[in-house]
Design a protein around this motif. Structure first.
Motif, mmCIF file in Angstrom:
data_model
loop_
_atom_site.group_PDB
_atom_site.id
_atom_site.type_symbol
_atom_site.label_atom_id
_atom_site.label_comp_id
_atom_site.label_asym_id
_atom_site.label_seq_id
_atom_site.Cartn_x
_atom_site.Cartn_y
_atom_site.Cartn_z
ATOM 1 N N ILE A 140 0.852 -1.182 0.000
ATOM 2 C CA ILE A 140 0.000 0.000 0.000
ATOM 3 C C ILE A 140 0.891 1.235 0.000
ATOM 4 O O ILE A 140 1.683 1.438 0.922
ATOM 5 N N HIS A 141 0.768 2.044 -1.041
ATOM 6 C CA HIS A 141 1.510 3.297 -1.133
ATOM 7 C C HIS A 141 0.613 4.403 -0.569
ATOM 8 O O HIS A 141 -0.537 4.554 -1.006
ATOM 9 N N VAL A 142 1.143 5.158 0.386
ATOM 10 C CA VAL A 142 0.321 6.146 1.088
ATOM 11 C C VAL A 142 1.001 7.509 1.080
ATOM 12 O O VAL A 142 2.201 7.640 0.798
ATOM 13 N N LEU A 143 0.227 8.530 1.418
ATOM 14 C CA LEU A 143 0.698 9.905 1.502
ATOM 15 C C LEU A 143 0.369 10.486 2.868
ATOM 16 O O LEU A 143 -0.674 10.184 3.445
ATOM 17 N N GLY A 144 1.283 11.334 3.379
ATOM 18 C CA GLY A 144 0.986 12.110 4.579
ATOM 19 C C GLY A 144 1.268 11.424 5.896
ATOM 20 O O GLY A 144 0.778 11.882 6.936
ATOM 21 N N ALA A 145 2.076 10.375 5.910
ATOM 22 C CA ALA A 145 2.319 9.643 7.158
ATOM 23 C C ALA A 145 3.325 10.371 8.040
ATOM 24 O O ALA A 145 4.157 11.149 7.566
ATOM 25 N N ASP A 146 3.279 10.084 9.331
ATOM 26 C CA ASP A 146 4.214 10.645 10.313
ATOM 27 C C ASP A 146 4.966 9.518 11.011
ATOM 28 O O ASP A 146 5.160 9.535 12.227
ATOM 29 N N LEU A 147 5.406 8.532 10.233
ATOM 30 C CA LEU A 147 6.072 7.342 10.769
ATOM 31 C C LEU A 147 7.519 7.274 10.297
ATOM 32 O O LEU A 147 7.835 7.658 9.168
ATOM 33 N N MET A 148 8.385 6.739 11.148
ATOM 34 C CA MET A 148 9.780 6.536 10.811
ATOM 35 C C MET A 148 9.941 5.255 10.001
ATOM 36 O O MET A 148 9.114 4.335 10.088
ATOM 37 N N ASN A 149 10.992 5.198 9.216
ATOM 38 C CA ASN A 149 11.279 3.991 8.450
ATOM 39 C C ASN A 149 11.473 2.804 9.392
ATOM 40 O O ASN A 149 12.175 2.899 10.400
ATOM 41 N N GLY A 150 10.847 1.689 9.067
ATOM 42 C CA GLY A 150 10.964 0.487 9.887
ATOM 43 C C GLY A 150 9.946 0.364 11.001
ATOM 44 O O GLY A 150 10.000 -0.588 11.788
ATOM 45 N N THR A 151 8.996 1.297 11.085
ATOM 46 C CA THR A 151 7.999 1.256 12.151
ATOM 47 C C THR A 151 7.082 0.043 12.006
ATOM 48 O O THR A 151 6.499 -0.176 10.938
ATOM 49 N N PRO A 152 6.915 -0.762 13.067
ATOM 50 C CA PRO A 152 5.969 -1.885 13.012
ATOM 51 C C PRO A 152 4.522 -1.380 13.023
ATOM 52 O O PRO A 152 4.174 -0.490 13.799
ATOM 53 N N ILE A 153 3.711 -1.954 12.162
ATOM 54 C CA ILE A 153 2.283 -1.628 12.109
ATOM 55 C C ILE A 153 1.499 -2.815 12.644
ATOM 56 O O ILE A 153 1.653 -3.939 12.162
ATOM 57 N N TYR A 154 0.625 -2.556 13.611
ATOM 58 C CA TYR A 154 -0.142 -3.620 14.247
ATOM 59 C C TYR A 154 -1.486 -3.871 13.586
ATOM 60 O O TYR A 154 -1.989 -4.989 13.602
ATOM 61 N N ASP A 155 -2.068 -2.815 13.022
ATOM 62 C CA ASP A 155 -3.377 -3.004 12.403
ATOM 63 C C ASP A 155 -3.642 -1.873 11.422
ATOM 64 O O ASP A 155 -3.061 -0.787 11.525
ATOM 65 N N ILE A 156 -4.526 -2.151 10.482
ATOM 66 C CA ILE A 156 -4.920 -1.205 9.440
ATOM 67 C C ILE A 156 -6.437 -1.243 9.342
ATOM 68 O O ILE A 156 -7.026 -2.316 9.242
ATOM 69 N N LYS A 157 -7.048 -0.068 9.369
ATOM 70 C CA LYS A 157 -8.507 0.010 9.273
ATOM 71 C C LYS A 157 -8.875 1.125 8.293
ATOM 72 O O LYS A 157 -8.207 2.160 8.244
ATOM 73 N N PRO A 158 -9.931 0.946 7.510
ATOM 74 C CA PRO A 158 -10.338 2.014 6.585
ATOM 75 C C PRO A 158 -10.942 3.196 7.337
ATOM 76 O O PRO A 158 -11.611 3.037 8.355
ATOM 77 N N TYR A 159 -10.671 4.378 6.823
ATOM 78 C CA TYR A 159 -11.255 5.611 7.341
ATOM 79 C C TYR A 159 -12.659 5.765 6.761
ATOM 80 O O TYR A 159 -12.855 5.700 5.544
ATOM 81 N N VAL A 160 -13.636 5.978 7.636
ATOM 82 C CA VAL A 160 -15.039 6.059 7.232
ATOM 83 C C VAL A 160 -15.577 7.432 7.643
ATOM 84 O O VAL A 160 -15.614 7.772 8.829
ATOM 85 N N THR A 161 -16.015 8.227 6.668
ATOM 86 C CA THR A 161 -16.344 9.619 6.956
ATOM 87 C C THR A 161 -17.519 9.789 7.925
ATOM 88 O O THR A 161 -17.502 10.697 8.756
ATOM 89 N N TYR A 162 -18.535 8.949 7.846
ATOM 90 C CA TYR A 162 -19.737 9.223 8.640
ATOM 91 C C TYR A 162 -19.512 9.009 10.131
ATOM 92 O O TYR A 162 -20.261 9.546 10.966
ATOM 93 N N THR A 163 -18.465 8.277 10.490
ATOM 94 C CA THR A 163 -18.151 8.120 11.912
ATOM 95 C C THR A 163 -16.837 8.786 12.308
ATOM 96 O O THR A 163 -16.668 9.191 13.461
ATOM 97 N N ASP A 164 -15.894 8.906 11.384
ATOM 98 C CA ASP A 164 -14.559 9.379 11.741
ATOM 99 C C ASP A 164 -14.370 10.882 11.566
ATOM 100 O O ASP A 164 -13.408 11.443 12.091
ATOM 101 N N ALA A 165 -15.232 11.539 10.812
ATOM 102 C CA ALA A 165 -15.092 12.975 10.566
ATOM 103 C C ALA A 165 -16.091 13.748 11.420
ATOM 104 O O ALA A 165 -17.298 13.525 11.313
ATOM 105 N N HIS A 166 -15.577 14.651 12.233
ATOM 106 C CA HIS A 166 -16.423 15.485 13.096
ATOM 107 C C HIS A 166 -16.038 16.938 12.840
ATOM 108 O O HIS A 166 -15.162 17.505 13.509
ATOM 109 N N VAL A 167 -16.708 17.546 11.882
ATOM 110 C CA VAL A 167 -16.268 18.828 11.322
ATOM 111 C C VAL A 167 -16.211 19.939 12.356
ATOM 112 O O VAL A 167 -15.277 20.743 12.376
#
Length: 227
Positions: free
Chosen positions: A117-144
């Motif tokens: 997965i190629h991504v943009l805008g991350a704030d992670l260092m090279n070699g960082t372990p990732i434990y889980d990945i979840k999709p971003y869902v606007t109707y619950t995750d965005a609170h304008v």
């Protein structure tokens, strides 16, 4: 509970210094999520192509001490005012878990590393372990209209980045393209220095994509020095 990584993050940053303090602030910053062998199956990503953003749950593995004081000093407050650790996004947390929202640039379904997965805008260092990945869902995750505490009242001031033609040419000779140079400038605009340092004579060094970037800051101007 015992948790184990599912993937490793690949980033231009080989150290913590210079990494954006939040995900999304450098929108053009590229990174890769490379899965560990047990998860290199496209079925695990099926349907992900219909989403634009991801949540990453990861490990502050470069921090020696995860569980520290219950009070921390956020950079947004200048590094000299304390708030509770649970009222901040400090990397020094009881369980050392990070949470970042990143944009999906593309999914490479078949490679010699499995799906990537190629991504943009991350704030992670090279070699960082990732434990889980979840999709971003606007109707619950965005609170304008949500309040953001001290972030609302303490705006982050971007720096003006000055880079000479000589430095620009050197970066091109080291394999940087214009897109990567633009991303580097956006990273530097965020002011990578520790918030309590403001010495206009001090020269800082920041590893980025295999190059050692040296710079000096005077006022609101950051000057990239000859490399």
């Amino acid at each position: 509970m015992t948790i184990a990584p599912v993937a490793v993050f690949h980033s231009p940053f080989s150290s913590k210094f210079g990494i954006p303090k939040q995900s999304g602030v450098v929108e053009t910053l590229k990174g890769e999520i490379v899965f560990l062998p047990a998860y290199r199956n496209p079925d695990a990503l099926r349907g992900l192509e219909a989403f634009d953003y991801l949540w990453l749950i990861w490990d502050f593995n470069a921090n020696r001490h995860h569980a520290g004081s219950l009070m921390v000093r956020p950079p947004r407050l200048g590094g000299n005012k304390k708030v509770g650790v649970f009222a901040s996004r400090s990397p020094f947390r009881p369980n050392g878990l990070g949470l970042s929202s990143v944009k999906i640039e593309m999914i490479e379904w078949a490679s010699n590393r499995g799906p990537v997965i190629h991504v943009l805008g991350a704030d992670l260092m090279n070699g960082t372990p990732i434990y889980d990945i979840k999709p971003y869902v606007t109707y619950t995750d965005a609170h304008v209209n949500a309040r953001s505490g001290f972030v609302d009242t303490n705006q982050w001031q971007r720096l003006q980045v000055v880079m000479s033609d000589e430095v620009h040419a050197f970066l091109l000779s080291r394999g940087f393209d214009e897109e990567r140079i633009a991303a580097l400038k956006q990273v530097l605009e965020q002011d990578p220095r520790p918030p309590y340092q403001d010495n206009p004579d001090k020269i800082y060094g920041m590893p980025f994509m295999g190059a050692d970037i040296h710079f000096r800051v005077k006022g609101d101007v950051l000057t990239v020095l000859a490399l």
